[in-house]
Design an enzyme around this catalytic site. Structure first.
Site, PDB file in Angstrom:
ATOM      1  N   HIS A 117       0.872  -1.191   0.000  1.00  0.00           N
ATOM      2  CA  HIS A 117       0.000   0.000   0.000  1.00  0.00           C
ATOM      3  C   HIS A 117       0.900   1.230   0.000  1.00  0.00           C
ATOM      4  CE1 HIS A 117      -3.803   2.159   1.531  1.00  0.00           C
ATOM      5  NE2 HIS A 117      -2.887   3.087   1.285  1.00  0.00           N
ATOM      6  N   HIS A 168       1.629   5.314  -1.672  1.00  0.00           N
ATOM      7  CA  HIS A 168       1.249   6.497  -2.455  1.00  0.00           C
ATOM      8  C   HIS A 168       2.508   7.072  -3.100  1.00  0.00           C
ATOM      9  CE1 HIS A 168      -2.850   6.760  -0.794  1.00  0.00           C
ATOM     10  NE2 HIS A 168      -2.278   6.238   0.283  1.00  0.00           N
ATOM     11  N   LYS A 203      -9.087  -0.183  -5.742  1.00  0.00           N
ATOM     12  CA  LYS A 203      -9.108   0.431  -4.410  1.00  0.00           C
ATOM     13  C   LYS A 203     -10.390   1.221  -4.204  1.00  0.00           C
ATOM     14  CE  LYS A 203      -7.782   2.173  -0.456  1.00  0.00           C
ATOM     15  NZ  LYS A 203      -6.623   3.015  -0.167  1.00  0.00           N
ATOM     16  N   ASP A 263       1.471   2.560   3.511  1.00  0.00           N
ATOM     17  CA  ASP A 263       0.642   3.757   3.379  1.00  0.00           C
ATOM     18  C   ASP A 263       1.509   5.011   3.440  1.00  0.00           C
ATOM     19  OD1 ASP A 263      -1.634   5.201   2.860  1.00  0.00           O
ATOM     20  OD2 ASP A 263      -2.411   5.112   4.904  1.00  0.00           O
TER      21      ASP A 263
HETATM   22  O1  DOR Z   1      -3.159   9.485   5.856  1.00  0.00           O
HETATM   23  C1  DOR Z   1      -3.513   9.178   4.731  1.00  0.00           C
HETATM   24  N1  DOR Z   1      -2.972   9.755   3.638  1.00  0.00           N
HETATM   25  N2  DOR Z   1      -4.495   8.286   4.584  1.00  0.00           N
HETATM   26  C2  DOR Z   1      -5.032   8.019   3.386  1.00  0.00           C
HETATM   27  O2  DOR Z   1      -5.922   7.219   3.323  1.00  0.00           O
HETATM   28  C3  DOR Z   1      -4.581   8.733   2.182  1.00  0.00           C
HETATM   29  C4  DOR Z   1      -3.229   9.246   2.330  1.00  0.00           C
HETATM   30  C5  DOR Z   1      -2.838  10.239   1.264  1.00  0.00           C
HETATM   31  O3  DOR Z   1      -3.122   9.969   0.097  1.00  0.00           O
HETATM   32  O4  DOR Z   1      -2.232  11.257   1.612  1.00  0.00           O
HETATM   33 ZN    ZN Z   2      -3.285   5.042   1.610  1.00  0.00          ZN
END
Ligand code: DOR
Ligand code: ZN
Length: 335
Positions: A13, A15, A95, A240
């Site tokens: 997971h 980004h 997702k 994450d």
């Molecule tokens: O803290 C988070 N940041 N939780 C998420 O679900 C998305 C993520 C983000 O894209 O910055």
């Molecule tokens: Zn996330």
């Protein structure tokens, strides 16, 4: 000096964003991970085949040659079967975000009407496409994940063959769900294996520890540690890691997201060593994910050493968790 080797670490997971931010952060993940499930919450979200292919190409262009496999995802909509068939080869999961629940999720699902969702979810189940879910309601912030359990139940029981991944779980309630439904799995971040709400707002408020879902209570931390340290076969590491520019974190409207990609393996070694469970880390950071997703990553061998590593203050304007602090494990080599 004590060392520990991990084979084909996977971040299930992640980004990576786009543009300059992508170019900044993607090489950091590619350095120590064989691959990652890449989140689709761009602006606009990744929601058609051309978007997936083009985004994957931009990721590949941002990392050194063949060093990293981006496992692509689509942003959930009630897609029809023909569309899913056309895109299935390009993605590893879809997702689902409840609308507006977190960063760039405005176009997400606003009603969990199972009959409206049935054609899409049944087709995903038939095609073996996993559903990754950001499981939070819009209720009281500490109860959002626990409240979402009824939706997981609905999804898991209506689609018993659909692989459903409860993303970044933070509660004992979510941990308990793993043994209730065969088709529920989970990712766990490294920060949720360390933090409780106290660390975020119990003293001085710490913007770089603020994320969604927010870190919860000590008993939730214990429940997460119990399954991660045991490398429960239904849990996998998913950082994450969510980079935001420093000014968006250190501001009066702090963006949610903790940037951990470059320190995740070091921190995981520290936690697993502390509980004398280093032998289980391989399953948590790679083997379980390979079985759950049916993926076979390119060979990568990462060796860490038990020696001090001071976390940089920032990575080109993105402040990581524990910036400036000294961790007890460092990456020694990557082959
Ligand atoms: O803290 C988070 N940041 N939780 C998420 O679900 C998305 C993520 C983000 O894209 O910055
Ligand atoms: Zn996330």
């Amino acid at each position: 000096m004590k060392s520990h080797t991990l084979l084909m670490p996977l971040d299930m997971h992640l980004h990576l964003r786009d543009g300059v931010m992508l170019e900044n952060v993607a090489p950091l993940s590619a350095y120590s991970f064989s691959g990652a499930i890449v989140m689709p919450n761009l602006v606009p979200p990744v929601e058609n085949k051309e978007d997936v292919i083009a985004y994957k190409e931009r990721i590949m262009a941002a990392v050194p040659n063949d060093s990293f496999e981006p496992y692509m995802t689509l942003f959930y909509k009630n897609y029809d079967k023909a569309f899913l068939e056309s895109v299935a080869d390009e993605i590893n999961a879809i997702k689902l975000y409840p609308a507006g629940i977190t960063t760039n999720s405005e176009g997400g699902v606003s009603s969990f009407d199972i009959e409206e969702m049935r054609p899409t979810l049944q087709a995903m189940s038939d095609m073996g496409i996993p559903l990754c879910v950001h499981g939070e309601t819009d209720g009281f912030v500490m109860d959002r994940e626990a409240e979402f359990m009824s939706i997981y139940e609905l999804l898991a029981s209506n689609f018993p063959k659909l692989k459903i991944i409860m993303e970044h779980i933070t509660t004992k309630e979510a941990v308990d769900m793993l043994d209730r439904f065969d088709n529920l799995y989970a990712t766990i971040t490294v920060h949720h294996l360390i933090l409780t709400l106290d660390d975020v707002v119990g003293g001085m408020m710490k913007p770089h520890l603020f994320c969604k879902p927010i870190a919860k209570r000590p008993e939730d931390l214990d429940a997460l540690l119990s399954v991660a340290l045991a490398a429960h076969p239904k849990v996998m590491f998913g950082s994450d890691s969510a980079p935001h520019p420093q000014h968006k974190k250190e501001s009066c409207g702090c963006a949610a997201g903790i940037f951990t990609a470059p320190i995740a393996l070091q921190l995981l070694c520290e936690i697993f060593e502390q509980f004398d469970k280093l032998d289980n880390l391989q399953a948590f950071v790679s083997d379980n994910a390979q079985s759950i997703y049916g993926i076979c990553p390119e060979f990568k061998e990462v060796t860490l050493e038990h020696r001090p590593f001071t976390v940089p203050s920032d990575y080109n304007g993105v402040v990581p968790m524990y910036a400036g602090e000294t961790l007890s494990w460092a990456i020694e080599s990557v082959d």
